[in-house]
Design an enzyme around this catalytic site. Sequence first.
Site, PDB file in Angstrom:
ATOM      1  N   HIS A 169      23.057  61.325  26.997  1.00 17.56           N
ATOM      2  CA  HIS A 169      22.401  62.393  26.249  1.00 17.56           C
ATOM      3  C   HIS A 169      22.453  62.093  24.742  1.00 17.56           C
ATOM      4  CE1 HIS A 169      23.592  65.351  29.720  1.00 17.56           C
ATOM      5  NE2 HIS A 169      22.509  64.664  30.012  1.00 17.56           N
ATOM      6  N   PRO A 170      22.018  60.910  24.314  1.00 16.15           N
ATOM      7  CA  PRO A 170      22.169  60.559  22.895  1.00 16.15           C
ATOM      8  C   PRO A 170      21.245  61.383  22.000  1.00 16.15           C
ATOM      9  CG  PRO A 170      20.825  58.923  24.008  1.00 16.15           C
ATOM     10  CD  PRO A 170      21.326  59.857  25.073  1.00 16.15           C
TER      11      PRO A 170
END
Length: 537
Positions: free
Chosen positions: A474-475
């Site tokens: 989930h960058p």
Amino acid sequence: MQGEHTYDFIVTGAGSAGCAVAGRLSEDGKYRVLLLEAGPRDSYPWIHIPLGYHKTFNNPRVNWMFDSEPEPELNDRIMYQPRGKVLGGTSSINGMVYMRGNSADYDEWRQRGCEGWDYDSVLPYFKRAEDNGRGPDPFHGSGGPLKVSDHAWQPTLAKAMHDAAVEAGIPANPDFNGANQEGVGYYQTTISRSRRWSSARAYLGPAKNRKNLTIATSAHATRLLIENGRCVGVEYRTPDGPVQARASREVIVSGGVYGSPQLLMLSGLGPAEHLKQHGIAVVRDMPGVGSHLHDHFNTYVAYKCAQPVTMNDLVNSLPRRILAAAQYAFGRTGPLASMGLYVGAMVRSDRRLERPDLQINMFAWAIRERSRHGVVPQPFSAFGLSPVHLRPDGRGTVRLKSPDPLAPPEIRFNFLKSANDYHALIQGMRICREIARQPALKPFIVEEILPGPQVVEDADLKADIRARGVSNLHPVGTCRMGREVDAVVDPQLRVHGIDGLRVADASIMPSIVAGNTNAPSIMIGEKCADMVRSAAA
């Protein structure tokens, strides 16, 4: 260079946000819109079968398959980063969990100077995007392009996990995206009629016959055209050679957390010394481009299962796979109609915290390895409970490895850089074990197999996290929004100092939200399109 074409708007990247931007900007027929996507159309069959996301996890046909640099706190391990390289972007290859984050996350954005991004301001865009199978209510919409539904099929193990969490003292929560986030409940998903509902399916499906929308696949944006402080177009590479397109109004960059900063830097917008090292002329010194990368981080506790009700049993048995294929083909039911993640819990690692900082994912499978080579399941019936740290302290960077626009970027996370990061995950593992001890799961558990019942002390748990923990994929944050000196975009998503240029994707998040990032990325696309149309009116 092939002949130029002119559009009102150009959107680079047909991912979660980019599809929403292009779909909304083209819907009234008033503007000519070009949408560029480096990957192919979403015709790969496994994209559309919910459990098929395992087939896209390391498939270069639809996946960028990035790798991080070795992570110092993780025994110098490399974190594999699958990202969508196809219409729909990562929404075409992700786990399809519909989660918005905590309402306080967005209020915090506003407190940091991002006017118009508090929860009350973004909620209408979540609702506008949504067509929730439960129907409309104060928190949910109906009739929007994005289908959101409850699981059509669930194994018996899912209910046992849910009930065990309640027995462990975690309150039941029927809607993580409603009035309250904390508690245990069943996830909603971006699935409709047992088919994945990606951002491409949501926004480009209704737009496919619009004459004012041009969708170019296998079109890799390589440089923004900037003249006299204004972005006037995009250069992109196709199988037939390089092409330039001009934008009479605006260019919206939606290349994702890695692609967006890379394109800005290739175009001379970024840290000046870094650009000079690669022989790129500096258009504007912007230290924040590619900075502030952060991501959720997770580990897991795995259990051997006493009953053949897990996804491992499906993978390890040819007859079961044949049965599952028949169930899906003829009735759109069975395990292929789901994605193996049914239940989750939002909890606090410390009761003094104001809101959850852990997400406990309860998987109907357990793996031996997850890497760019694929996902390797345990060879026996097993399942896992995975604590995800939602508020990490570590911050990293995205930088150029080469001035070649087709080269992958350099990714450094700097995971687990604080005692708080470790403390939260250690507490998360203990919460998982407490859930597993409850009566509801007793009929399903033979033994703990990872990290093993002998791993109990803080030091041992910390060592295990370093050895097995991974990026939660989930960058965010590499073109962050704000008014700080190194912010990349303002609250209108306009790139500071450059006219006619915006960024719209998860890279603009000033801080990560507490939950999965696909739904917030789509919301960002919806809100960006509204702001662009208002400016163009």
